[in-house]
Scaffold this motif. Sequence first.
Motif, PDB file in Angstrom:
ATOM      1  N   LEU A   4      36.879  34.218  43.033  1.00 19.87           N
ATOM      2  CA  LEU A   4      36.724  35.079  44.201  1.00 19.87           C
ATOM      3  C   LEU A   4      35.340  35.715  44.162  1.00 19.87           C
ATOM      4  O   LEU A   4      34.924  36.253  43.130  1.00 19.87           O
ATOM      5  N   THR A   5      34.628  35.642  45.275  1.00 18.10           N
ATOM      6  CA  THR A   5      33.277  36.187  45.347  1.00 18.10           C
ATOM      7  C   THR A   5      33.113  37.034  46.602  1.00 18.10           C
ATOM      8  O   THR A   5      33.892  36.935  47.541  1.00 18.10           O
ATOM      9  N   TRP A  17      35.243  38.565  41.190  1.00 19.53           N
ATOM     10  CA  TRP A  17      36.440  39.329  40.863  1.00 19.53           C
ATOM     11  C   TRP A  17      36.899  39.025  39.448  1.00 19.53           C
ATOM     12  O   TRP A  17      36.934  37.858  39.035  1.00 19.53           O
ATOM     13  N   ASN A  18      37.256  40.066  38.714  1.00 12.93           N
ATOM     14  CA  ASN A  18      37.842  39.891  37.390  1.00 12.93           C
ATOM     15  C   ASN A  18      38.816  41.038  37.138  1.00 12.93           C
ATOM     16  O   ASN A  18      38.395  42.177  36.965  1.00 12.93           O
ATOM     17  N   ALA A  19      40.100  40.694  37.128  1.00 16.52           N
ATOM     18  CA  ALA A  19      41.165  41.642  36.764  1.00 16.52           C
ATOM     19  C   ALA A  19      41.075  42.966  37.521  1.00 16.52           C
ATOM     20  O   ALA A  19      41.131  44.038  36.935  1.00 16.52           O
ATOM     21  N   GLY A  20      40.899  42.888  38.832  1.00 15.83           N
ATOM     22  CA  GLY A  20      40.916  44.093  39.646  1.00 15.83           C
ATOM     23  C   GLY A  20      39.599  44.803  39.813  1.00 15.83           C
ATOM     24  O   GLY A  20      39.544  45.884  40.399  1.00 15.83           O
ATOM     25  N   PHE A  26      28.860  35.288  37.073  1.00 12.53           N
ATOM     26  CA  PHE A  26      29.879  34.263  37.300  1.00 12.53           C
ATOM     27  C   PHE A  26      30.643  33.965  36.016  1.00 12.53           C
ATOM     28  O   PHE A  26      31.842  33.702  36.040  1.00 12.53           O
ATOM     29  N   ALA A  27      29.964  34.030  34.894  1.00 13.79           N
ATOM     30  CA  ALA A  27      30.608  33.756  33.602  1.00 13.79           C
ATOM     31  C   ALA A  27      31.756  34.714  33.329  1.00 13.79           C
ATOM     32  O   ALA A  27      32.684  34.377  32.586  1.00 13.79           O
ATOM     33  N   ASP A  28      31.744  35.893  33.934  1.00 12.13           N
ATOM     34  CA  ASP A  28      32.788  36.894  33.733  1.00 12.13           C
ATOM     35  C   ASP A  28      33.883  36.829  34.792  1.00 12.13           C
ATOM     36  O   ASP A  28      34.825  37.619  34.762  1.00 12.13           O
ATOM     37  N   ALA A  29      33.763  35.914  35.743  1.00  9.41           N
ATOM     38  CA  ALA A  29      34.725  35.827  36.843  1.00  9.41           C
ATOM     39  C   ALA A  29      36.084  35.347  36.368  1.00  9.41           C
ATOM     40  O   ALA A  29      36.191  34.521  35.463  1.00  9.41           O
ATOM     41  N   GLN A  30      37.115  35.865  37.006  1.00 15.83           N
ATOM     42  CA  GLN A  30      38.479  35.406  36.749  1.00 15.83           C
ATOM     43  C   GLN A  30      38.679  34.094  37.510  1.00 15.83           C
ATOM     44  O   GLN A  30      38.282  33.972  38.660  1.00 15.83           O
ATOM     45  N   PRO A  70      30.645  26.678  40.494  1.00 16.54           N
ATOM     46  CA  PRO A  70      30.995  26.530  41.908  1.00 16.54           C
ATOM     47  C   PRO A  70      30.715  25.112  42.391  1.00 16.54           C
ATOM     48  O   PRO A  70      29.702  24.506  42.024  1.00 16.54           O
ATOM     49  N   LEU A  71      31.614  24.605  43.216  1.00 16.96           N
ATOM     50  CA  LEU A  71      31.476  23.255  43.752  1.00 16.96           C
ATOM     51  C   LEU A  71      30.306  23.151  44.716  1.00 16.96           C
ATOM     52  O   LEU A  71      29.509  22.217  44.646  1.00 16.96           O
ATOM     53  N   SER A  72      30.165  24.123  45.602  1.00 17.89           N
ATOM     54  CA  SER A  72      29.124  24.021  46.624  1.00 17.89           C
ATOM     55  C   SER A  72      27.768  24.499  46.102  1.00 17.89           C
ATOM     56  O   SER A  72      27.671  25.409  45.280  1.00 17.89           O
ATOM     57  N   TYR A  73      26.738  23.863  46.622  1.00 20.34           N
ATOM     58  CA  TYR A  73      25.368  24.200  46.249  1.00 20.34           C
ATOM     59  C   TYR A  73      25.059  25.659  46.599  1.00 20.34           C
ATOM     60  O   TYR A  73      24.449  26.385  45.816  1.00 20.34           O
ATOM     61  N   ARG A  74      25.508  26.098  47.762  1.00 17.32           N
ATOM     62  CA  ARG A  74      25.279  27.473  48.196  1.00 17.32           C
ATOM     63  C   ARG A  74      25.828  28.475  47.191  1.00 17.32           C
ATOM     64  O   ARG A  74      25.170  29.457  46.848  1.00 17.32           O
ATOM     65  N   GLU A  75      27.036  28.227  46.715  1.00 15.08           N
ATOM     66  CA  GLU A  75      27.661  29.160  45.772  1.00 15.08           C
ATOM     67  C   GLU A  75      26.988  29.123  44.407  1.00 15.08           C
ATOM     68  O   GLU A  75      26.934  30.128  43.710  1.00 15.08           O
ATOM     69  N   ARG A  76      26.453  27.974  44.020  1.00 21.41           N
ATOM     70  CA  ARG A  76      25.715  27.919  42.747  1.00 21.41           C
ATOM     71  C   ARG A  76      24.433  28.735  42.849  1.00 21.41           C
ATOM     72  O   ARG A  76      24.062  29.451  41.924  1.00 21.41           O
ATOM     73  N   ILE A  77      23.752  28.664  43.997  1.00 23.87           N
ATOM     74  CA  ILE A  77      22.545  29.470  44.197  1.00 23.87           C
ATOM     75  C   ILE A  77      22.905  30.956  44.164  1.00 23.87           C
ATOM     76  O   ILE A  77      22.213  31.759  43.543  1.00 23.87           O
ATOM     77  N   ARG A  78      24.004  31.345  44.819  1.00 25.40           N
ATOM     78  CA  ARG A  78      24.431  32.744  44.814  1.00 25.40           C
ATOM     79  C   ARG A  78      24.724  33.210  43.385  1.00 25.40           C
ATOM     80  O   ARG A  78      24.431  34.344  43.025  1.00 25.40           O
ATOM     81  N   ALA A  79      25.324  32.336  42.564  1.00 24.88           N
ATOM     82  CA  ALA A  79      25.664  32.704  41.186  1.00 24.88           C
ATOM     83  C   ALA A  79      24.429  32.794  40.293  1.00 24.88           C
ATOM     84  O   ALA A  79      24.408  33.570  39.334  1.00 24.88           O
TER      85      ALA A  79
END
Length: 120
Positions: A4-5, A17-20, A26-30, A70-79
């Motif tokens: 979740l972003t 998002w990570n545990a509320g 991104f490495a810390d994402a749930q 992330p699968l999409s290129y856009r989300e990898r750039i955001r991360a």
Amino acid sequence: MKALTANRLLDGEVVFWNAGQWVERFADAQLWADDDPAAIAAEATAKNQPKVVVDAYLIDLVESEGLWAPLSYRERIRALGPSNHLHHGKQAEGGAVIAALQHAHGAARSTGRVNLIKRK
């Protein structure tokens, strides 16, 4: 797998998002399985935080170098942070997670982002 972003309203930072709570890396994402109802519940909770984040949505993930990205290129750039130089943003930190994000391949768009666009 899914994560979740959103963007934090205070400073525009991409958060995950990570545990509320929202985390910046991104490495810390749930992570959730594709069919996990907890992912939908977390997305609903995040969307009810309009004074904290904007445009919360689930992103699709793909395995890359034994880690998730992330699968999409856009989300990898955001991360990773800005794409103008490798020494800017979160990508400047280096490490295995950053390498996995940089070498991942996938689709042009995540289904979560497509669904968000359709709702607007």
